[in-house]
Design an enzyme around this catalytic site. Structure first.
Site, PDB file in Angstrom:
ATOM      1  N   LYS A 260      11.823  45.497 -45.129  1.00 55.32           N
ATOM      2  CA  LYS A 260      10.662  46.028 -46.153  1.00 55.32           C
ATOM      3  C   LYS A 260      11.083  46.769 -47.474  1.00 55.32           C
ATOM      4  CE  LYS A 260       6.358  48.309 -44.828  1.00 55.32           C
ATOM      5  NZ  LYS A 260       5.667  49.059 -43.702  1.00 55.32           N
ATOM      6  N   GLU A 348      -5.645  48.215 -30.338  1.00 56.77           N
ATOM      7  CA  GLU A 348      -6.540  49.341 -30.350  1.00 56.77           C
ATOM      8  C   GLU A 348      -7.378  49.254 -28.968  1.00 56.77           C
ATOM      9  OE1 GLU A 348      -5.896  48.008 -34.698  1.00 56.77           O
ATOM     10  OE2 GLU A 348      -6.234  46.851 -32.695  1.00 56.77           O
ATOM     11  N   ARG A 376     -12.880  46.594 -33.119  1.00 57.28           N
ATOM     12  CA  ARG A 376     -11.993  45.997 -32.315  1.00 57.28           C
ATOM     13  C   ARG A 376     -12.144  46.137 -30.665  1.00 57.28           C
ATOM     14  NH1 ARG A 376      -6.583  44.305 -35.199  1.00 57.28           N
ATOM     15  NH2 ARG A 376      -6.865  42.226 -34.340  1.00 57.28           N
TER      16      ARG A 376
END
Length: 625
Positions: A260, A348, A376
């Site tokens: 990253k 979630e 969600r």
């Protein structure tokens, strides 16, 4: 460590101009790819530094995206990106480099894939762990349509692979007949922060292992071929393994290792992921661009501070988040009490029901999550928490209009959803002082609670001029008819006060009320409403089914006939722009609120008021605002 590339002017990227679409990119000699990769990195740094956006994720997929577009012929083949915040390089290579000056600005380039922008953007997902299900369905469609030559490629990160929906898709993809479906697992060991859990441990074992390219592992046991791990910054190597994957004509996982922030020193050194997503920065250092004054503390910062104080006082307080430790303000508490903060990955649904289990075991969980992502886990809030009347507090960050991230990230649906949940209490603080007070009240409660926080910095504290049965009166016009009571939801109080001043200039008597706890509706509000000609509710959520609708129903139940006008966001997907601009466009700034109230009062003057319209009930204290 790679050196920081020197960003150059827009006209100094000759290879980008030459490789301006996938067909031209495929014609580019392989020997020129390192030069192209360097230009792309410099271009991304320059443009994101100027506009803000997702920096680290895009720098990490430069070689991978180049290889994908050289091996697969988009849009004939379909390349899908999970979440989509790493699709800037994809946009550059599909003819949109010239539009990056307007990245994430009104009318400009979206920070996520956008079907309106390009035929190469097939889906607009920017919630994690969804791409494999899209790919599964699309591959089915291609097979049924007799298009076996059209490959489907799904790029998903190791962080997104922690989401349960990804595993539901893998379970189906691996055992069903398919033509080429390639899952590119972009493994950089992070989402916002280091990836946690058993999946991360398994991927680490694969990266450390030795032996043949294809060997037994979790993916092969699910029915996939497995290729890798492969260096995600070796373009020729990537092209070779992607050609192999396509030729297998079956579901394949290509395990790609990336870094990253690759190629940009500040991002590669950024262990805390400060350069995952940025505002405007100095490209030479990665630090925020110089400003006249330091940035004020955000709602998130202030919540984090208050939570830490509560955690020091209460041993039963446990915080949870779904791979958003720092973005939701939990970092300080996690540092001070590492055993009392749980990061469950991008999951979630699991976070909410895990919190229900903690509450069942005698703890008070605080689930810190973006408002848009709580959508969600609605079933878990409803059935696993509320049905059991469990003391779980949800802190919804970035509620309401968020700004440049666009329609998928506006936290505008939560009020419409959560007002349906029996027994759930919702608080919306208007300022810093109320944030601390309402958070303490929430965690002191015996049932489920929600604290709703917007994006950005809070304004100055606004003290009440009176308090009636739990409702703060922020303004009341002296010696005037009681024309309108404005019910402000949380931070909308500031705009409501501005509107009140404008209305008073027109001789209109105004009361501005802040319930603090906005749902269930305080019964005292009906009595206050009965003394006014009009009620106006103001919220930065969808006006369909939100607080305004609840107030309207509460007045009907109390047989109060004062009409209600509901001011809120339209039931639409709102594009990216600044929060201030979007609220203004929706009529939710001071002038817009005043304008709407004037219009409704004029309509009322043309109709005789029903008998007792302003006197059906009175405040239980006997006081009037």
């Amino acid at each position: 460590m790679s050196a920081v590339p020197t960003p150059t002017g827009a006209g100094e990227f000759p290879l980008l101009a030459e490789a301006s679409d996938p067909k031209a990119l495929r014609a580019l000699p392989a020997a020129r790819l390192p030069e192209l990769v360097g230009e792309i990195r410099a271009f991304v740094i320059e443009k994101v530094a100027a506009s803000g956006g997702h920096l680290g994720p895009n720098l990490g997929v430069v070689e991978l995206t180049v290889a994908l577009h050289r091996v697969f012929a988009s849009p004939h083949d379909t390349v899908l990106f999970d979440i989509g915040h790493q699709a800037y390089v994809h946009k550059i290579l599909t003819g949109r480099a010239g539009a990056f000056g307007g990245l994430r600005r009104a009318g400009g380039l979206s920070g996520y894939p956008s079907r309106a922008e390009s035929e190469h953007d097939v889906i607009e997902n920017s919630h994690a762990s969804t791409v494999l299900s899209y790919a599964d369905g699309l591959a089915h469609a291609r097979r049924l349509s007799g298009e076996p030559d059209r490959a489907v490629v799904a790029v998903i990160g190791d962080g997104a692979l922690t989401g349960g929906m990804a595993w539901e898709a893998l379970n189906n993809i691996g055992t069903a007949p398919r033509h080429p479906l390639i899952v590119v697992l972009n493994d950089n060991g992070r989402s916002y922060a280091p990836t946690t859990g058993a999946v991360a441990t398994h991927l680490d074992a694969l990266k450390r292992g030795t032996g043949p390219e294809e060997r037994r592992n979790l993916f092969t046991d699910l029915g996939f071929a497995y290729l890798g791990p492969v260096d995600g910054h070796d373009t020729p190597g990537l092209e070779a393994v992607l050609h192999t994957a396509r030729a297998l004509d079956r579901p394949v996982v290509v395990h790609v290792m990336t870094v990253k922030g690759k190629g940009y020193g500040p991002a590669e050194r950024d262990d805390a992921d400060h350069l995952h997503a940025v505002g405007t920065i100095d490209p030479s250092t990665g630090r925020p661009a110089p400003t006249a004054s330091p940035a004020p503390l955000s709602w998130t910062d202030l919540f984090g501070r208050e939570l830490l104080h509560l955690a020091e006082e209460r041993q039963d307080l446990i915080a949870l988040t779904a791979s958003m430790l720092r973005p939701t303000g939990l970092h300080s508490t996690a540092t001070r009490f590492p055993g009392r903060v749980l990061d469950v990955g991008i999951a979630e649904q699991h976070a909410v029901t895990c919190a229900a289990g903690l509450a069942t075991g005698g703890y008070h969980p605080v689930v810190a999550i973006y408002a848009t992502f709580l959508n969600r886990a609605f079933d878990q809030v409803l059935m696993d928490v509320a049905l059991h009347r469990l003391p779980v507090t949800f802190v919804l960050d970035r509620a309401g209009i968020t700004g440049p991230d666009g329609p998928s990230h506006h936290g505008m649906w939560d009020l419409s959803l959560l007002t349906m949940v029996p027994g759930l209490r919702i608080a919306a603080p208007r300022d810093t002082k109320r944030l601390g007070m309402l958070l303490r009240e929430a965690v002191a409660g015996q049932g489920p609670t929600v604290l709703r926080l917007p994006k950005g910095a809070p304004g100055s504290d606004t003290e009440a001029v009176a308090r009636i049965d739990g409702i703060d009166i922020l303004r009341r016009s002296p010696h005037r008819p009681l024309d309108v009571i404005v019910v402000a939801v949380g931070p909308m109080a500031h705009a409501c006060l501005e509107a009140a001043a404008l209305l008073e200039d027109d001789g209109i008597g105004v009361t501005v009320a802040d319930p603090g706890w906005v749902h269930p509706v305080n019964p005292a509000l009906a009595a206050l409403a009965a003394r006014h000609r009009l009620v106006a509710t103001v919220e930065d959520g969808v006006r369909t089914g939100g607080i305004g609708a609840a107030v309207t129903q509460a007045l009907q139940d109390a047989q109060v006939r004062t009409p209600v006008t509901v001011l809120g966001l339209p039931p639409a997907f709102i594009p990216h722009d600044t929060r201030t601009s979007l609220l203004g466009q929706a009529g939710l700034d001071g002038p817009g609120i005043a304008r709407s109230i004037r219009t409704h009062l004029k309509r009322l003057t043309s109709v005789a008021p029903p008998a007792g319209a302003y006197a059906a009930g009175s405040p239980s204290t006997g006081r009037t605002p």
